[in-house]
Design a protein around this motif. Structure first.
Motif, PDB file in Angstrom:
ATOM      1  N   SER A   1     -13.323 -12.480 -30.914  1.00  0.00           N
ATOM      2  CA  SER A   1     -12.807 -11.258 -31.529  1.00  0.00           C
ATOM      3  C   SER A   1     -13.893 -10.208 -31.722  1.00  0.00           C
ATOM      4  O   SER A   1     -13.599  -9.006 -31.747  1.00  0.00           O
ATOM      5  CB  SER A   1     -12.176 -11.585 -32.892  1.00  0.00           C
ATOM      6  OG  SER A   1     -11.175 -12.559 -32.762  1.00  0.00           O
TER       7      SER A   1
ATOM      8  N   CYS B   1      -3.121  -5.638 -33.236  1.00  0.00           N
ATOM      9  CA  CYS B   1      -4.270  -4.783 -32.924  1.00  0.00           C
ATOM     10  C   CYS B   1      -4.040  -4.014 -31.629  1.00  0.00           C
ATOM     11  O   CYS B   1      -4.445  -2.852 -31.494  1.00  0.00           O
ATOM     12  CB  CYS B   1      -5.538  -5.635 -32.788  1.00  0.00           C
ATOM     13  SG  CYS B   1      -6.117  -6.407 -34.317  1.00  0.00           S
TER      14      CYS B   1
ATOM     15  N   SER C   1      -3.482 -10.392 -33.169  1.00  0.00           N
ATOM     16  CA  SER C   1      -4.131  -9.755 -32.025  1.00  0.00           C
ATOM     17  C   SER C   1      -3.167  -8.813 -31.325  1.00  0.00           C
ATOM     18  O   SER C   1      -3.557  -7.724 -30.877  1.00  0.00           O
ATOM     19  CB  SER C   1      -4.619 -10.824 -31.038  1.00  0.00           C
ATOM     20  OG  SER C   1      -5.573 -11.667 -31.633  1.00  0.00           O
TER      21      SER C   1
ATOM     22  N   ARG D   1      -6.858  -6.263 -37.981  1.00  0.00           N
ATOM     23  CA  ARG D   1      -8.134  -6.966 -37.829  1.00  0.00           C
ATOM     24  C   ARG D   1      -8.359  -7.931 -38.992  1.00  0.00           C
ATOM     25  O   ARG D   1      -8.897  -9.027 -38.821  1.00  0.00           O
ATOM     26  CB  ARG D   1      -9.285  -5.958 -37.743  1.00  0.00           C
ATOM     27  CG  ARG D   1      -9.398  -5.256 -36.423  1.00  0.00           C
ATOM     28  CD  ARG D   1      -9.880  -6.187 -35.322  1.00  0.00           C
ATOM     29  NE  ARG D   1     -11.333  -6.204 -35.222  1.00  0.00           N
ATOM     30  CZ  ARG D   1     -12.017  -7.025 -34.427  1.00  0.00           C
ATOM     31  NH1 ARG D   1     -11.380  -7.921 -33.697  1.00  0.00           N
ATOM     32  NH2 ARG D   1     -13.336  -6.972 -34.370  1.00  0.00           N
TER      33      ARG D   1
ATOM     34  N   SER E   1      -8.582  -5.285 -24.613  1.00  0.00           N
ATOM     35  CA  SER E   1      -9.347  -6.440 -25.095  1.00  0.00           C
ATOM     36  C   SER E   1      -8.510  -7.279 -26.061  1.00  0.00           C
ATOM     37  O   SER E   1      -8.598  -8.515 -26.065  1.00  0.00           O
ATOM     38  CB  SER E   1     -10.635  -5.979 -25.769  1.00  0.00           C
ATOM     39  OG  SER E   1     -10.375  -5.180 -26.899  1.00  0.00           O
ATOM     40  N   PHE E   2      -7.684  -6.621 -26.869  1.00  0.00           N
ATOM     41  CA  PHE E   2      -6.848  -7.356 -27.823  1.00  0.00           C
ATOM     42  C   PHE E   2      -5.695  -8.075 -27.119  1.00  0.00           C
ATOM     43  O   PHE E   2      -5.232  -9.121 -27.576  1.00  0.00           O
ATOM     44  CB  PHE E   2      -6.319  -6.408 -28.898  1.00  0.00           C
ATOM     45  CG  PHE E   2      -7.393  -5.912 -29.825  1.00  0.00           C
ATOM     46  CD1 PHE E   2      -7.962  -6.747 -30.759  1.00  0.00           C
ATOM     47  CD2 PHE E   2      -7.860  -4.606 -29.733  1.00  0.00           C
ATOM     48  CE1 PHE E   2      -8.966  -6.300 -31.605  1.00  0.00           C
ATOM     49  CE2 PHE E   2      -8.859  -4.148 -30.565  1.00  0.00           C
ATOM     50  CZ  PHE E   2      -9.421  -4.997 -31.501  1.00  0.00           C
TER      51      PHE E   2
ATOM     52  N   PHE F   1     -14.609  -7.138 -28.246  1.00  0.00           N
ATOM     53  CA  PHE F   1     -14.338  -5.769 -28.681  1.00  0.00           C
ATOM     54  C   PHE F   1     -15.603  -4.919 -28.749  1.00  0.00           C
ATOM     55  O   PHE F   1     -15.555  -3.695 -28.596  1.00  0.00           O
ATOM     56  CB  PHE F   1     -13.651  -5.797 -30.046  1.00  0.00           C
ATOM     57  CG  PHE F   1     -13.325  -4.436 -30.613  1.00  0.00           C
ATOM     58  CD1 PHE F   1     -12.587  -3.517 -29.893  1.00  0.00           C
ATOM     59  CD2 PHE F   1     -13.755  -4.084 -31.884  1.00  0.00           C
ATOM     60  CE1 PHE F   1     -12.281  -2.267 -30.412  1.00  0.00           C
ATOM     61  CE2 PHE F   1     -13.468  -2.838 -32.417  1.00  0.00           C
ATOM     62  CZ  PHE F   1     -12.717  -1.929 -31.683  1.00  0.00           C
TER      63      PHE F   1
ATOM     64  N   TRP G   1      -9.876   0.327 -24.471  1.00  0.00           N
ATOM     65  CA  TRP G   1     -10.292  -0.640 -25.481  1.00  0.00           C
ATOM     66  C   TRP G   1      -9.163  -1.542 -25.962  1.00  0.00           C
ATOM     67  O   TRP G   1      -9.394  -2.679 -26.379  1.00  0.00           O
ATOM     68  CB  TRP G   1     -10.900   0.086 -26.677  1.00  0.00           C
ATOM     69  CG  TRP G   1      -9.941   0.982 -27.412  1.00  0.00           C
ATOM     70  CD1 TRP G   1      -9.664   2.288 -27.144  1.00  0.00           C
ATOM     71  CD2 TRP G   1      -9.128   0.620 -28.529  1.00  0.00           C
ATOM     72  NE1 TRP G   1      -8.715   2.775 -28.025  1.00  0.00           N
ATOM     73  CE2 TRP G   1      -8.384   1.775 -28.896  1.00  0.00           C
ATOM     74  CE3 TRP G   1      -8.959  -0.546 -29.274  1.00  0.00           C
ATOM     75  CZ2 TRP G   1      -7.470   1.788 -29.952  1.00  0.00           C
ATOM     76  CZ3 TRP G   1      -8.061  -0.538 -30.338  1.00  0.00           C
ATOM     77  CH2 TRP G   1      -7.330   0.622 -30.663  1.00  0.00           C
TER      78      TRP G   1
END
Length: 397
Positions: free
Chosen positions: A28, A95, A92, A108, A169-170, A32, A166
């Motif tokens: 995590s 997010c 996740s 988060r 990634s989650f 990120f 970005w």
């Protein structure tokens, strides 16, 4: 029904599943980290706000071990592990779709709560199966598998952030958690020891764990070493962008190099521990880490050196850090049997709450410049050594 024997027979599959669930927290962070500058621009917020999501994650991670450890000691390891991994998967996903910094921060926090289940219960399971004499070796063995994920995560995260943004990634974090859930469902058996009536009537005594010098020394040494890792990871992307104009993909490679140093340290434990003993191997790791961070501090005291020059002391420090963190976990749990879940929970709390508090205080009271960060790294390394030397000076190998 107790199925410790069945779990022992699962061999590599069990260790692999536990290793993946135990890496939900570093995953995590590392996945990120390369895309943090991109998230700052996309959400139209400040770098401090995005950095704070790391600390918020660790707040959730620090608060929840008591929940997972207590539930695992009461209801069993398997059911609670499945619930925790599923919780992480859902957080996740939250997010991934978060529209703003507030929603991202909330998710988060919840992600941190779920991530703690994997590491707390995995360590308790290995303590159940291997007992006090084999727990340190078993957990160290799990680290040998775990270390590859933090190496690959920032590289993959950097490229994904560059090509897909970005948020992607989650999505990958949720996917890995989903696969972990399936692994736990099919290959994880119940390992909670059968309790005698006397032991069943005995309540978990948290204070008994906290006053144990073996636990305190190892937990604090681990906490300060993790603190150096968090300080580096949370600040590197911004410092590299400021001084070296590196992209997210390049940052991913540097963070992977950072994790590679830790991985080498974990592997070296397999060579040094049988020859020197656990206590002396931990001490050696502490000295190596201190030498590395002190060398980096010396390089950064004047003009900012080239990034390639900085890599050598960073790798050296990470090597020592890997040696320390792979051994102190198992050593801290050695004195405890039927409350291994509670002891593991307290360990994770000390580790995560303390390290995130260190990083937060540094960001709060300083300008997060290269000189300040390297000074904080040296101080944390000194405190890690003091924890082992002063609290348990006669620790056995």
């Amino acid at each position: 029904m107790n199925t410790i024997a069945n779990s022992r027979n699962n061999g590599f599959l069990l260790i692999f599943v536990l290793a993946v669930t135990s890496t939900l927290a570093p995953l995590s962070v590392d996945f990120f980290a390369p895309s943090m500058p991109g998230a700052t621009l996309d959400l139209a917020t400040s770098a401090t706000a995005i950095q704070s999501t790391l600390y918020i994650f660790f707040i959730g991670y620090a608060m929840s071990p008591f929940l997972w450890g207590g539930l695992a000691d009461k209801f069993g390891r398997r059911k609670v592990m499945l619930a925790g991994v599923l919780f992480y998967c859902l957080a996740s996903s939250g997010c991934f779709i978060a529209p703003g910094i507030f929603e991202l921060s909330v998710c988060r926090f919840l992600q941190g709560v779920g991530a703690a289940s994997g590491v707390v219960i995995a360590r308790a399971i290995l303590r159940d199966i291997h007992g006090p004499t084999g727990a340190t070796k078993a957990i160290s063995g799990m680290f040998l598998i775990m270390v590859w994920i933090p190496i690959l995560a920032p590289v993959l995260g950097g490229y994904i952030a560059t090509d897909f943004g970005w948020r992607s990634s989650f999505f990958v974090m949720a996917l890995i958690a989903g696969l972990s859930f399936l692994g736990c469902y099919f290959w994880l058996a119940e390992t909670l020891p059968d309790k005698t009536p006397i032991l069943s009537a005995r309540k978990n005594n948290w204070s008994e764990v906290l006053v144990n010098p073996v636990f305190i020394g190892n937990a604090l040494a681990n906490m300060f070493c993790i603190g150096t890792m968090l300080l580096f990871i949370s600040n590197y992307s911004y410092l590299s962008e400021q001084h070296f104009q590196l992209s997210a993909a390049h940052n991913g490679y540097v963070l992977a190099t950072f994790n590679t140093g830790i991985s080498v340290g974990v592997y070296l434990v397999r060579f040094f521990a049988p020859r020197l003993g656990v206590a002396k191997t931990i001490s050696l790791g502490l000295w190596i880490a201190l030498a590395g961070w002190a060398s980096l501090w010396g390089l950064c005291f004047g003009a900012v050196p080239a990034p390639t020059i900085m890599l050598a002391p960073i790798l050296f420090a990470c090597l020592g850090t890997g040696m320390v963190i792979s051994l102190t976990v198992g050593e801290a749990l050695v004195p405890f049997a039927y409350v291994a879940g509670a002891a593991s929970a307290l360990f994770v709390f000390v580790q995560s709450a303390g390290s995130s508090l260190i990083s937060f205080i540094v960001s709060l009271v300083s300008d997060n410049s290269l000189g300040v960060i390297t000074t904080a790294l040296v101080l944390c390394s000194l405190l890690a050594m003091a924890s082992m030397k002063l609290i348990q000076p006669k620790a056995k190998s």
